[in-house]
Design an enzyme around this catalytic site. Structure first.
Site, PDB file in Angstrom:
ATOM      1  N   HIS A 157       0.731  -1.243   0.121  1.00  0.00           N
ATOM      2  CA  HIS A 157       0.202   0.000   0.029  1.00  0.00           C
ATOM      3  C   HIS A 157       0.941   1.389  -0.085  1.00  0.00           C
ATOM      4  O   HIS A 157       0.291   2.372  -0.501  1.00  0.00           O
ATOM      5  CB  HIS A 157      -0.919  -0.012   1.176  1.00  0.00           C
ATOM      6  CG  HIS A 157      -1.741  -1.081   1.305  1.00  0.00           C
ATOM      7  ND1 HIS A 157      -2.710  -1.159   0.248  1.00  0.00           N
ATOM      8  CD2 HIS A 157      -2.022  -2.120   2.090  1.00  0.00           C
ATOM      9  CE1 HIS A 157      -3.605  -2.408   0.557  1.00  0.00           C
ATOM     10  NE2 HIS A 157      -3.242  -2.991   1.585  1.00  0.00           N
TER      11      HIS A 157
ATOM     12  N   ASP B  22      -2.598 -10.856  -2.201  1.00  0.00           N
ATOM     13  CA  ASP B  22      -2.839 -10.415  -0.767  1.00  0.00           C
ATOM     14  C   ASP B  22      -4.339 -10.049  -1.258  1.00  0.00           C
ATOM     15  O   ASP B  22      -4.729  -9.383  -2.375  1.00  0.00           O
ATOM     16  CB  ASP B  22      -2.230  -9.162  -0.452  1.00  0.00           C
ATOM     17  CG  ASP B  22      -2.544  -8.665   1.014  1.00  0.00           C
ATOM     18  OD1 ASP B  22      -1.869  -9.091   1.742  1.00  0.00           O
ATOM     19  OD2 ASP B  22      -3.554  -8.218   1.220  1.00  0.00           O
TER      20      ASP B  22
ATOM     21  N   HIS C 258      -6.114  -7.488  -0.213  1.00  0.00           N
ATOM     22  CA  HIS C 258      -6.350  -6.165  -0.428  1.00  0.00           C
ATOM     23  C   HIS C 258      -5.557  -5.763  -1.852  1.00  0.00           C
ATOM     24  O   HIS C 258      -4.375  -6.398  -1.915  1.00  0.00           O
ATOM     25  CB  HIS C 258      -5.870  -5.307   0.789  1.00  0.00           C
ATOM     26  CG  HIS C 258      -6.386  -5.734   1.952  1.00  0.00           C
ATOM     27  ND1 HIS C 258      -5.666  -6.566   2.907  1.00  0.00           N
ATOM     28  CD2 HIS C 258      -7.254  -5.226   2.725  1.00  0.00           C
ATOM     29  CE1 HIS C 258      -6.408  -6.721   3.955  1.00  0.00           C
ATOM     30  NE2 HIS C 258      -7.762  -5.910   4.072  1.00  0.00           N
TER      31      HIS C 258
ATOM     32  N   ASP D   6      -4.148 -13.488   3.534  1.00  0.00           N
ATOM     33  CA  ASP D   6      -5.627 -12.825   4.118  1.00  0.00           C
ATOM     34  C   ASP D   6      -6.540 -13.061   3.426  1.00  0.00           C
ATOM     35  O   ASP D   6      -7.681 -12.872   3.738  1.00  0.00           O
ATOM     36  CB  ASP D   6      -5.306 -11.321   4.623  1.00  0.00           C
ATOM     37  CG  ASP D   6      -4.500 -10.532   3.489  1.00  0.00           C
ATOM     38  OD1 ASP D   6      -4.504 -10.951   2.502  1.00  0.00           O
ATOM     39  OD2 ASP D   6      -4.492  -9.172   3.731  1.00  0.00           O
TER      40      ASP D   6
HETATM   41  C1  TFG Z   1      -8.399  -3.189  12.530  1.00  0.00           C
HETATM   42  C2  TFG Z   1      -8.164  -3.140  13.838  1.00  0.00           C
HETATM   43  C3  TFG Z   1      -7.143  -1.986  14.113  1.00  0.00           C
HETATM   44  C4  TFG Z   1      -6.370  -1.261  13.236  1.00  0.00           C
HETATM   45  C5  TFG Z   1      -6.824  -1.420  11.774  1.00  0.00           C
HETATM   46  C6  TFG Z   1      -7.901  -2.325  11.496  1.00  0.00           C
HETATM   47  C7  TFG Z   1      -8.120  -2.967  10.104  1.00  0.00           C
HETATM   48  C8  TFG Z   1      -8.661  -3.847   9.778  1.00  0.00           C
HETATM   49  N1  TFG Z   1      -8.814  -4.008   8.280  1.00  0.00           N
HETATM   50  C9  TFG Z   1      -8.273  -2.894   7.982  1.00  0.00           C
HETATM   51  C10 TFG Z   1      -7.768  -2.565   6.501  1.00  0.00           C
HETATM   52  N2  TFG Z   1      -8.054  -1.950   9.071  1.00  0.00           N
HETATM   53  C11 TFG Z   1      -7.147  -0.806   8.908  1.00  0.00           C
HETATM   54  C12 TFG Z   1      -7.331  -0.294   7.341  1.00  0.00           C
HETATM   55  N3  TFG Z   1      -7.015  -1.432   6.703  1.00  0.00           N
HETATM   56  C13 TFG Z   1      -5.555  -1.667   6.303  1.00  0.00           C
HETATM   57  O1  TFG Z   1      -4.891  -0.548   6.399  1.00  0.00           O
HETATM   58  C14 TFG Z   1      -4.938  -2.878   5.976  1.00  0.00           C
HETATM   59  S1  TFG Z   1      -3.716  -2.893   5.019  1.00  0.00           S
HETATM   60  C15 TFG Z   1      -5.400  -4.200   6.585  1.00  0.00           C
HETATM   61  C16 TFG Z   1      -4.559  -4.968   5.690  1.00  0.00           C
HETATM   62  C17 TFG Z   1      -3.569  -4.569   5.230  1.00  0.00           C
HETATM   63  C18 TFG Z   1      -2.600  -5.571   4.013  1.00  0.00           C
HETATM   64  C19 TFG Z   1      -1.216  -5.227   4.248  1.00  0.00           C
HETATM   65  F1  TFG Z   1      -0.779  -4.170   3.775  1.00  0.00           F
HETATM   66  F2  TFG Z   1      -0.917  -5.353   5.498  1.00  0.00           F
HETATM   67  F3  TFG Z   1      -0.375  -6.278   3.581  1.00  0.00           F
HETATM   68  O2  TFG Z   1      -2.916  -5.527   2.705  1.00  0.00           O
HETATM   69  O3  TFG Z   1      -3.057  -6.971   4.452  1.00  0.00           O
HETATM   70 ZN    ZN Z   2      -3.917  -7.461   2.968  1.00  0.00          ZN
END
Ligand code: TFG
Ligand code: ZN
Length: 340
Positions: free
Chosen positions: A125, A162, A164, A249
């Site tokens: 990201h 991924d 996302h 994920d």
């Molecule tokens: C849940 C609890 C606390 C903080 C954030 C959170 C959350 C759940 N799902 C998301 C989606 N969020 C925050 C916003 N968001 C993200 O920034 C990401 S990036 C979730 C997974 C991401 C990814 C990475 F970048 F880590 F590889 O694509 O898996």
């Molecule tokens: Zn992800």
């Protein structure tokens, strides 16, 4: 058995995200335990080095690198609501990018055949202008730029499975015909980009491929997307290096998303891409960890992927008939691709 190298380092755990943040140090502790298993004793291990300013600047603006560097002097920095950093984060992020470069170089030099980089923070990201979505530096984009800059590769395929969409990676190469970015992801979903009509621009038109998946999609939909679209297009691109933004994920047990992949599916997706790498790129393929938040699912899925890197024949190779589930997915896919 192929020679596969693993990148993993305790300093990645010094990137602290705080209580209840899903992207936490334990993600790599469980992988450390996995790779301590007897059957992984003869896996090559690599110790990462720090990415240099010059390497990071091929992707990120000066102020972005400076802001992450400044976070090392404070116990806590928040780049956005979801993207915290601790005093150890800058070092971890530089080791993630620098270690991945080193591992890619070892593969390019033929010292090892392929690799898995168990890094954090994740990267896909992160934009040219700043950190985003748990990501500080865009590891996979930094590696792709490095391979091109050194002349170690001329056409790089980046596959991002991924759950996302990798907005930062897509934007880095949107106008570039030397890098094909291909992503499967839940859509609509965080971060909002990755519609099928986003296909690249200028010289890069046709070199970005988005395969959005509805919530509830599973193995059949992913196999059809890979087999019918992603792999054939990737073969025609004829990459000389394959990089994978390997998030785990999209697993059915993952708490952050609603895609229903089985553990074995990650083995099949890896096999599909080792096929492309074998046919086009002399087998050169590197998987970089992105997301994956359910620790047991993450461990088992990484195990399936690395098993295939070491011995591609342990899984089916996308031959034979699709299951009824897969056939339905193929029809849905063909009708949506017919519209663009
Ligand atoms: C849940 C609890 C606390 C903080 C954030 C959170 C959350 C759940 N799902 C998301 C989606 N969020 C925050 C916003 N968001 C993200 O920034 C990401 S990036 C979730 C997974 C991401 C990814 C990475 F970048 F880590 F590889 O694509 O898996
Ligand atoms: Zn992800």
């Amino acid at each position: 058995m192929r020679s596969t190298a693993l990148l993993l380092d305790p300093r990645f755990r010094n990137h602290h995200t705080g209580p209840r943040h899903p992207e936490r140090p334990e993600r790599l502790e469980v992988l450390d335990l996995l790779f301590a298993a007897e059957r992984y004793r003869d896996l090559e291990r690599m110790t990462p080095r720090l990415a240099t300013q010059e390497e990071l600047r091929r992707v990120h603006e000066h102020d972005h690198v400076a802001a992450v560097a400044a976070s090392a002097d404070r116990p806590r920095t928040h780049f956005d609501a979801d993207t915290p950093a601790s005093a150890g984060s800058f070092e971890a992020a530089r080791l993630a990018a620098g270690g991945a470069i080193e591992l890619a170089q070892a593969i390019a030099a033929g010292e090892v055949e392929n690799g898995f980089a168990a890094v954090r923070p994740p990267g896909h990201h992160a934009e040219a202008s700043g950190p985003m979505g748990f990501c500080l530096f865009n590891n996979v984009a930094v590696v792709a730029r490095d391979l091109l800059a050194r002349g170690s590769a001329h056409r790089v395929l980046i596959v991002d499975w991924d759950v996302h969409h990798g907005n930062g990676t897509q934007h880095s190469f949107y106008q570039d015909d030397r890098v094909m970015y291909a992503s499967t992801h839940q859509y609509p979903f965080y971060p909002g980009t990755g519609a099928a009509h986003e296909v690249g621009k200028g010289a890069g038109a046709g070199f970005t491929m988005n395969l959005p998946m509805p919530a509830g999609a599973g193995d059949g939909e992913y196999y059809a997307a890979f087999r019918e679209v992603l792999v054939p297009v990737a073969r025609r691109f004829d990459p000389d290096f394959v990089l994978v933004s390997a998030g785990f994920d999209a697993h059915r047990d993952d708490p952050l998303a609603s895609i229903e992949l089985s553990t074995g599916a990650f083995g099949h997706l890896t096999a599909a891409l080792t096929d492309v790498a074998d046919e086009c790129a002399g087998g050169r393929i590197l998987l970089l960890l992105e997301g994956g938040y359910e620790l047991a699912a993450l461990t088992a899925s990484v195990d399936a992927s690395v098993a295939v890197l070491r011995e591609p024949h342990v899984f089916d190779r996308f031959e034979g008939e699709l299951t009824p589930d897969g056939q339905r997915a193929r029809e849905a896919l063909n009708s949506s691709w017919g519209k663009i």
